[in-house]
Design a protein around this motif. Structure first.
Motif, PDB file in Angstrom:
ATOM      1  N   ILE A 117       0.841  -1.202   0.000  1.00 50.16           N
ATOM      2  CA  ILE A 117       0.000   0.000   0.000  1.00 50.16           C
ATOM      3  C   ILE A 117       0.873   1.248   0.000  1.00 50.16           C
ATOM      4  O   ILE A 117       0.624   2.213  -0.738  1.00 50.16           O
ATOM      5  N   GLN A 118       1.927   1.237   0.794  1.00 47.13           N
ATOM      6  CA  GLN A 118       2.799   2.407   0.910  1.00 47.13           C
ATOM      7  C   GLN A 118       3.580   2.662  -0.381  1.00 47.13           C
ATOM      8  O   GLN A 118       3.984   3.791  -0.655  1.00 47.13           O
ATOM      9  N   GLN A 119       3.784   1.606  -1.184  1.00 43.28           N
ATOM     10  CA  GLN A 119       4.513   1.794  -2.431  1.00 43.28           C
ATOM     11  C   GLN A 119       3.716   2.610  -3.447  1.00 43.28           C
ATOM     12  O   GLN A 119       4.273   3.135  -4.414  1.00 43.28           O
ATOM     13  N   THR A 120       2.397   2.713  -3.234  1.00 41.35           N
ATOM     14  CA  THR A 120       1.573   3.518  -4.134  1.00 41.35           C
ATOM     15  C   THR A 120       1.679   5.008  -3.832  1.00 41.35           C
ATOM     16  O   THR A 120       1.237   5.837  -4.626  1.00 41.35           O
ATOM     17  N   VAL A 121       2.282   5.345  -2.681  1.00 39.30           N
ATOM     18  CA  VAL A 121       2.451   6.748  -2.305  1.00 39.30           C
ATOM     19  C   VAL A 121       3.706   7.294  -2.967  1.00 39.30           C
ATOM     20  O   VAL A 121       4.746   6.635  -3.012  1.00 39.30           O
ATOM     21  N   GLU A 122       3.615   8.496  -3.508  1.00 40.66           N
ATOM     22  CA  GLU A 122       4.763   9.100  -4.174  1.00 40.66           C
ATOM     23  C   GLU A 122       5.791   9.539  -3.129  1.00 40.66           C
ATOM     24  O   GLU A 122       5.496  10.302  -2.215  1.00 40.66           O
ATOM     25  N   LEU A 123       7.011   9.022  -3.259  1.00 43.20           N
ATOM     26  CA  LEU A 123       8.075   9.268  -2.287  1.00 43.20           C
ATOM     27  C   LEU A 123       9.373   9.572  -3.010  1.00 43.20           C
ATOM     28  O   LEU A 123       9.529   9.241  -4.190  1.00 43.20           O
ATOM     29  N   PRO A 124      10.346  10.202  -2.310  1.00 43.47           N
ATOM     30  CA  PRO A 124      11.691  10.332  -2.886  1.00 43.47           C
ATOM     31  C   PRO A 124      12.249   8.956  -3.231  1.00 43.47           C
ATOM     32  O   PRO A 124      11.940   7.958  -2.570  1.00 43.47           O
ATOM     33  N   SER A 125      13.097   8.889  -4.246  1.00 37.48           N
ATOM     34  CA  SER A 125      13.562   7.601  -4.758  1.00 37.48           C
ATOM     35  C   SER A 125      14.295   6.779  -3.693  1.00 37.48           C
ATOM     36  O   SER A 125      14.131   5.559  -3.609  1.00 37.48           O
ATOM     37  N   ASP A 126      15.106   7.448  -2.838  1.00 34.59           N
ATOM     38  CA  ASP A 126      15.850   6.690  -1.844  1.00 34.59           C
ATOM     39  C   ASP A 126      14.931   6.077  -0.795  1.00 34.59           C
ATOM     40  O   ASP A 126      15.143   4.947  -0.337  1.00 34.59           O
ATOM     41  N   GLU A 127      13.868   6.813  -0.417  1.00 31.53           N
ATOM     42  CA  GLU A 127      12.922   6.267   0.552  1.00 31.53           C
ATOM     43  C   GLU A 127      12.109   5.131  -0.068  1.00 31.53           C
ATOM     44  O   GLU A 127      11.827   4.131   0.583  1.00 31.53           O
ATOM     45  N   HIS A 128      11.771   5.288  -1.347  1.00 32.22           N
ATOM     46  CA  HIS A 128      11.055   4.219  -2.044  1.00 32.22           C
ATOM     47  C   HIS A 128      11.914   2.964  -2.112  1.00 32.22           C
ATOM     48  O   HIS A 128      11.426   1.845  -1.885  1.00 32.22           O
ATOM     49  N   ASP A 129      13.199   3.125  -2.404  1.00 34.76           N
ATOM     50  CA  ASP A 129      14.107   1.976  -2.470  1.00 34.76           C
ATOM     51  C   ASP A 129      14.235   1.300  -1.104  1.00 34.76           C
ATOM     52  O   ASP A 129      14.322   0.068  -1.015  1.00 34.76           O
ATOM     53  N   GLY A 130      14.243   2.113  -0.048  1.00 32.32           N
ATOM     54  CA  GLY A 130      14.328   1.547   1.290  1.00 32.32           C
ATOM     55  C   GLY A 130      13.118   0.695   1.624  1.00 32.32           C
ATOM     56  O   GLY A 130      13.247  -0.378   2.231  1.00 32.32           O
ATOM     57  N   ARG A 131      11.952   1.156   1.222  1.00 33.12           N
ATOM     58  CA  ARG A 131      10.742   0.374   1.491  1.00 33.12           C
ATOM     59  C   ARG A 131      10.709  -0.896   0.635  1.00 33.12           C
ATOM     60  O   ARG A 131      10.220  -1.936   1.086  1.00 33.12           O
ATOM     61  N   ARG A 132      11.231  -0.810  -0.578  1.00 28.99           N
ATOM     62  CA  ARG A 132      11.335  -1.998  -1.419  1.00 28.99           C
ATOM     63  C   ARG A 132      12.274  -3.021  -0.764  1.00 28.99           C
ATOM     64  O   ARG A 132      12.002  -4.229  -0.774  1.00 28.99           O
ATOM     65  N   HIS A 133      13.359  -2.534  -0.193  1.00 32.45           N
ATOM     66  CA  HIS A 133      14.304  -3.409   0.521  1.00 32.45           C
ATOM     67  C   HIS A 133      13.610  -4.091   1.703  1.00 32.45           C
ATOM     68  O   HIS A 133      13.759  -5.308   1.910  1.00 32.45           O
ATOM     69  N   ASN A 134      12.840  -3.329   2.473  1.00 34.82           N
ATOM     70  CA  ASN A 134      12.123  -3.901   3.613  1.00 34.82           C
ATOM     71  C   ASN A 134      11.106  -4.951   3.170  1.00 34.82           C
ATOM     72  O   ASN A 134      10.893  -5.951   3.868  1.00 34.82           O
ATOM     73  N   LEU A 135      10.492  -4.724   2.021  1.00 31.04           N
ATOM     74  CA  LEU A 135       9.556  -5.711   1.479  1.00 31.04           C
ATOM     75  C   LEU A 135      10.295  -7.010   1.165  1.00 31.04           C
ATOM     76  O   LEU A 135       9.785  -8.116   1.415  1.00 31.04           O
ATOM     77  N   GLY A 136      11.527  -6.889   0.653  1.00 34.33           N
ATOM     78  CA  GLY A 136      12.332  -8.078   0.387  1.00 34.33           C
ATOM     79  C   GLY A 136      12.641  -8.859   1.653  1.00 34.33           C
ATOM     80  O   GLY A 136      12.642 -10.099   1.644  1.00 34.33           O
ATOM     81  N   LEU A 137      12.879  -8.141   2.752  1.00 34.20           N
ATOM     82  CA  LEU A 137      13.134  -8.827   4.027  1.00 34.20           C
ATOM     83  C   LEU A 137      11.911  -9.615   4.481  1.00 34.20           C
ATOM     84  O   LEU A 137      12.039 -10.735   5.007  1.00 34.20           O
ATOM     85  N   LEU A 138      10.733  -9.056   4.253  1.00 35.41           N
ATOM     86  CA  LEU A 138       9.506  -9.761   4.609  1.00 35.41           C
ATOM     87  C   LEU A 138       9.333 -11.012   3.749  1.00 35.41           C
ATOM     88  O   LEU A 138       8.942 -12.074   4.250  1.00 35.41           O
ATOM     89  N   TYR A 139       9.611 -10.901   2.451  1.00 33.86           N
ATOM     90  CA  TYR A 139       9.514 -12.072   1.576  1.00 33.86           C
ATOM     91  C   TYR A 139      10.462 -13.176   2.050  1.00 33.86           C
ATOM     92  O   TYR A 139      10.125 -14.367   2.026  1.00 33.86           O
ATOM     93  N   ASN A 140      11.654 -12.787   2.480  1.00 32.94           N
ATOM     94  CA  ASN A 140      12.619 -13.767   2.987  1.00 32.94           C
ATOM     95  C   ASN A 140      12.062 -14.472   4.229  1.00 32.94           C
ATOM     96  O   ASN A 140      12.156 -15.704   4.352  1.00 32.94           O
ATOM     97  N   ASN A 141      11.466 -13.706   5.135  1.00 32.43           N
ATOM     98  CA  ASN A 141      10.925 -14.294   6.363  1.00 32.43           C
ATOM     99  C   ASN A 141       9.769 -15.248   6.067  1.00 32.43           C
ATOM    100  O   ASN A 141       9.626 -16.297   6.707  1.00 32.43           O
TER     101      ASN A 141
END
Length: 409
Positions: free
Chosen positions: A186-210
Motif C-alpha cells: 500500500i505504501q509503495q503507491t504513495v509518491e516518495l523520494p527515490s531513496d525512501e522508495h528503495d528503502g521500502r522496497r528493501h524492507n519488502l524483500g526482508l519480509l519475503y525472505n521471512n
C-alpha cells in the motif's frame, strides 16, 4: 564520556584511578557496546569501552559482586563494584584489539541507523533474549508518532514476527509478515523520494525472505523458493541482508538433499559476509557451522571439522560462555569423531543427538531439535532395551517441544 574527561584519562595511562561511586559493569560485551551508543551523536562526547580485569586474590580489593538476580533487566549480567574501587588504566592497541571491528560494525549498521530501543532489541535478539527484545520492540511501537507510524510500525511488526518465529510460533509470525507485506505494498503507491522508495522496497524483500523461512518449516519448498527469489529481487545488491537469503536457500536445498546447490549458496553468503562483517562476527560463525553441516552430511568429515572449528573459535570470541550456539558447535565436533569411528547405531550416537537437540531446543529452533530427538529415538530403539531411561528422557524432550511450540507440532 565528555572529551575533556577522556583526554584526562589518556594522560593518566598507567596511573591508579579511584572510582568515587558504585560502578555498574556487565559480563556481556554486546550489552556494553549498546550502552556506548556512538556517543549518542554528540560531538563533544566519546564512546569508551572499558575491558576490566579483576585480581580476585588481592587483599586490598574493594567488594564487588554479581547482582544479575537483583537487576530489573537480568539479561544485562550486571556486576557491581563498591565505592572506592581502583583500577590501573591501560590504553588498548586499536590495531590488535579484536573487539574494534565489532564496535565499528555495531555503530555503522545498528546505532547510526536505528533508534536506541530498536538497536537494543536487535542486540537482545542476537543474544537469544527474545522476551526482552519483544519488550523493547513493543515499547518502541507504542511510542510512534502518527506521521511516521505506517512505515516504522511495519518494520517493527516484522521484527516482532521474527521473534515469534524464533520462539516457534510460526502461524503468528506468518500473520505479522503477511500484514507487513500488505502495508508495504500500500505504501509503495504513495509518491516518495527515490531513496525512501528503495528503502521500502528493501524492507519488502526482508519480509519475503521471512515468509520463505516459514514455508521451509512447513515443508513447502517450491513456495519457499518463490519467496526467496522475490526477496533477491527486492533487497539491495551486495547488502549484508542478502546473505540471509542465500543461507536460507542453502537450508532449503539441504532439506531437498541437493547438497551441491546448498554449498554454492552457503559459500555465496560466506563470501559477502567476509567482505562486509568483522572477522569475529557471530553471523560468520553461523555460516561456517552450516557449511560444516553440509560437508558432514555428505561424508566430508575433515572439511566439516575444519568449518566447525572456525565457528567455535568465532563463537568463543563473540558470545558469552553459556550461549547455546557454543553447545551446538561442540556437539557437532563430537559427532564428527563419532561418525569417523563408531557404528551407526551405537548408544553414544543417541546421546549426542539428544544433546544437540537440547541445544537447539534452548535456541527455540524446534524443527532442528525435533530432528535430533527423533534420530536419538531411532538409535535408542535399536541399541537399548525398551524400558531404558534414555528412551523415556528423549520422549520427555519431544514433549517439551510440543509444550513450548504450542500450535506447531
Amino acid at each position: 564520556m565528555h572529551r575533556d574527561e577522556f583526554e584526562n584519562l589518556k594522560e593518566n595511562v598507567g596511573e591508579l584511578i579511584s572510582i568515587n561511586a558504585f560502578f555498574s559493569t556487565t559480563l556481556q560485551s554486546q550489552v556494553a557496546l549498546n550502552f556506548t551508543d556512538n556517543g549518542f551523536g554528540r560531538p563533544d562526547y566519546e564512546s569508551v569501552l572499558f575491558d576490566i580485569h579483576v585480581d580476585c586474590c588481592s587483599l586490598s580489593a574493594k567488594p564487588f559482586g554479581n547482582v544479575q538476580h537483583l537487576s530489573f533487566i537480568k539479561d544485562e549480567y550486571e556486576i557491581l563494584f563498591c565505592v572506592g574501587a581502583h583500577v590501573v588504566l591501560e590504553l588498548s592497541n586499536d590495531e590488535n584489539i579484536e573487539l574494534k571491528g565489532l564496535v565499528e560494525h555495531f555503530s555503522k549498521y545498528v546505532v547510526e541507523t536505528k533508534s536506541t530501543l530498536l538497536a537494543l532489541a536487535d542486540v537482545l535478539t542476537e543474544m537469544g533474549k527474545y522476551e526482552k527484545a519483544r519488550h523493547f520492540s513493543e515499547l518502541f511501537l507504542s511510542g510512534l508518532e502518527p506521521l511516521i507510524q505506517n512505515q516504522l510500525a511495519c518494520v517493527t511488526q516484522s521484527n516482532i514476527g521474527l521473534l515469534d518465529y524464533h520462539e516457534g510460533h510460526y502461524e503468528k509470525a506468518m500473520q505479522k509478515y503477511e500484514t507487513g507485506v500488505s502495508m508495504q505494498l500500500i505504501q509503495q503507491t504513495v509518491e516518495l523520494p527515490s531513496d525512501e522508495h528503495d528503502g521500502r522496497r528493501h524492507n519488502l524483500g526482508l519480509l519475503y525472505n521471512n515468509i520463505g523461512i516459514i514455508y521451509i518449516h512447513n515443508a513447502k519448498y517450491d513456495e519457499a523458493l518463490n519467496f526467496f527469489q522475490k526477496a533477491l529481487d527486492h533487497i539491495f545488491d551486495n547488502h549484508i541482508d542478502i546473505t540471509n537469503v542465500f543461507s536460507n536457500i542453502a537450508v532449503l536445498y539441504c532439506y531437498k538433499c541437493e547438497y551441491q546447490l546448498a554449498l554454492e549458496y552457503s559459500e555465496k553468503a560466506l563470501t559477502l559476509e567476509q567482505d562486509t562483517l568483522p572477522k569475529n562476527h557471530p553471523q560468520l560463525a553461523s555460516t561456517h557451522l552450516k557449511i560444516g553441516g553440509i560437508h558432514h552430511q555428505i561424508g566430508n568429515y575433515d572439511l566439516a571439522l575444519k568449518c566447525y572449528q572456525i565457528a567455535d573459535e568465532i563463537y568463543r570470541t563473540a558470545l558469552s560462555p553459556d550461549h547455546p550456539s557454543l553447545a551446538i558447535v561442540k556437539a557437532n565436533i563430537g559427532m564428527i569423531y563419532i561418525d569417523k569411528g563408531i557404528s551407526e547405531n551405537h548408544p553414544i550416537r543417541g546421546i549426542m543427538h539428544s544433546n544437540i537437540g537440547l541445544a537447539y531446543l534452548r535456541c527455540c529452533d524446534y524443527t532442528l531439535a525435533m530432528e535430533n530427538f527423533e534420530k536419538a529415538l531411532q538409535i535408542q530403539f535399536v541399541s537399548l532395551p525398551p524400558d531404558h531411561l534414555n528412551i523415556a528422557t528423549t520422549y520427555n524432550n519431544i514433549a517439551a517441544i510440543y509444550f513450548e511450540s504450542e500450535e506447531n507440532y
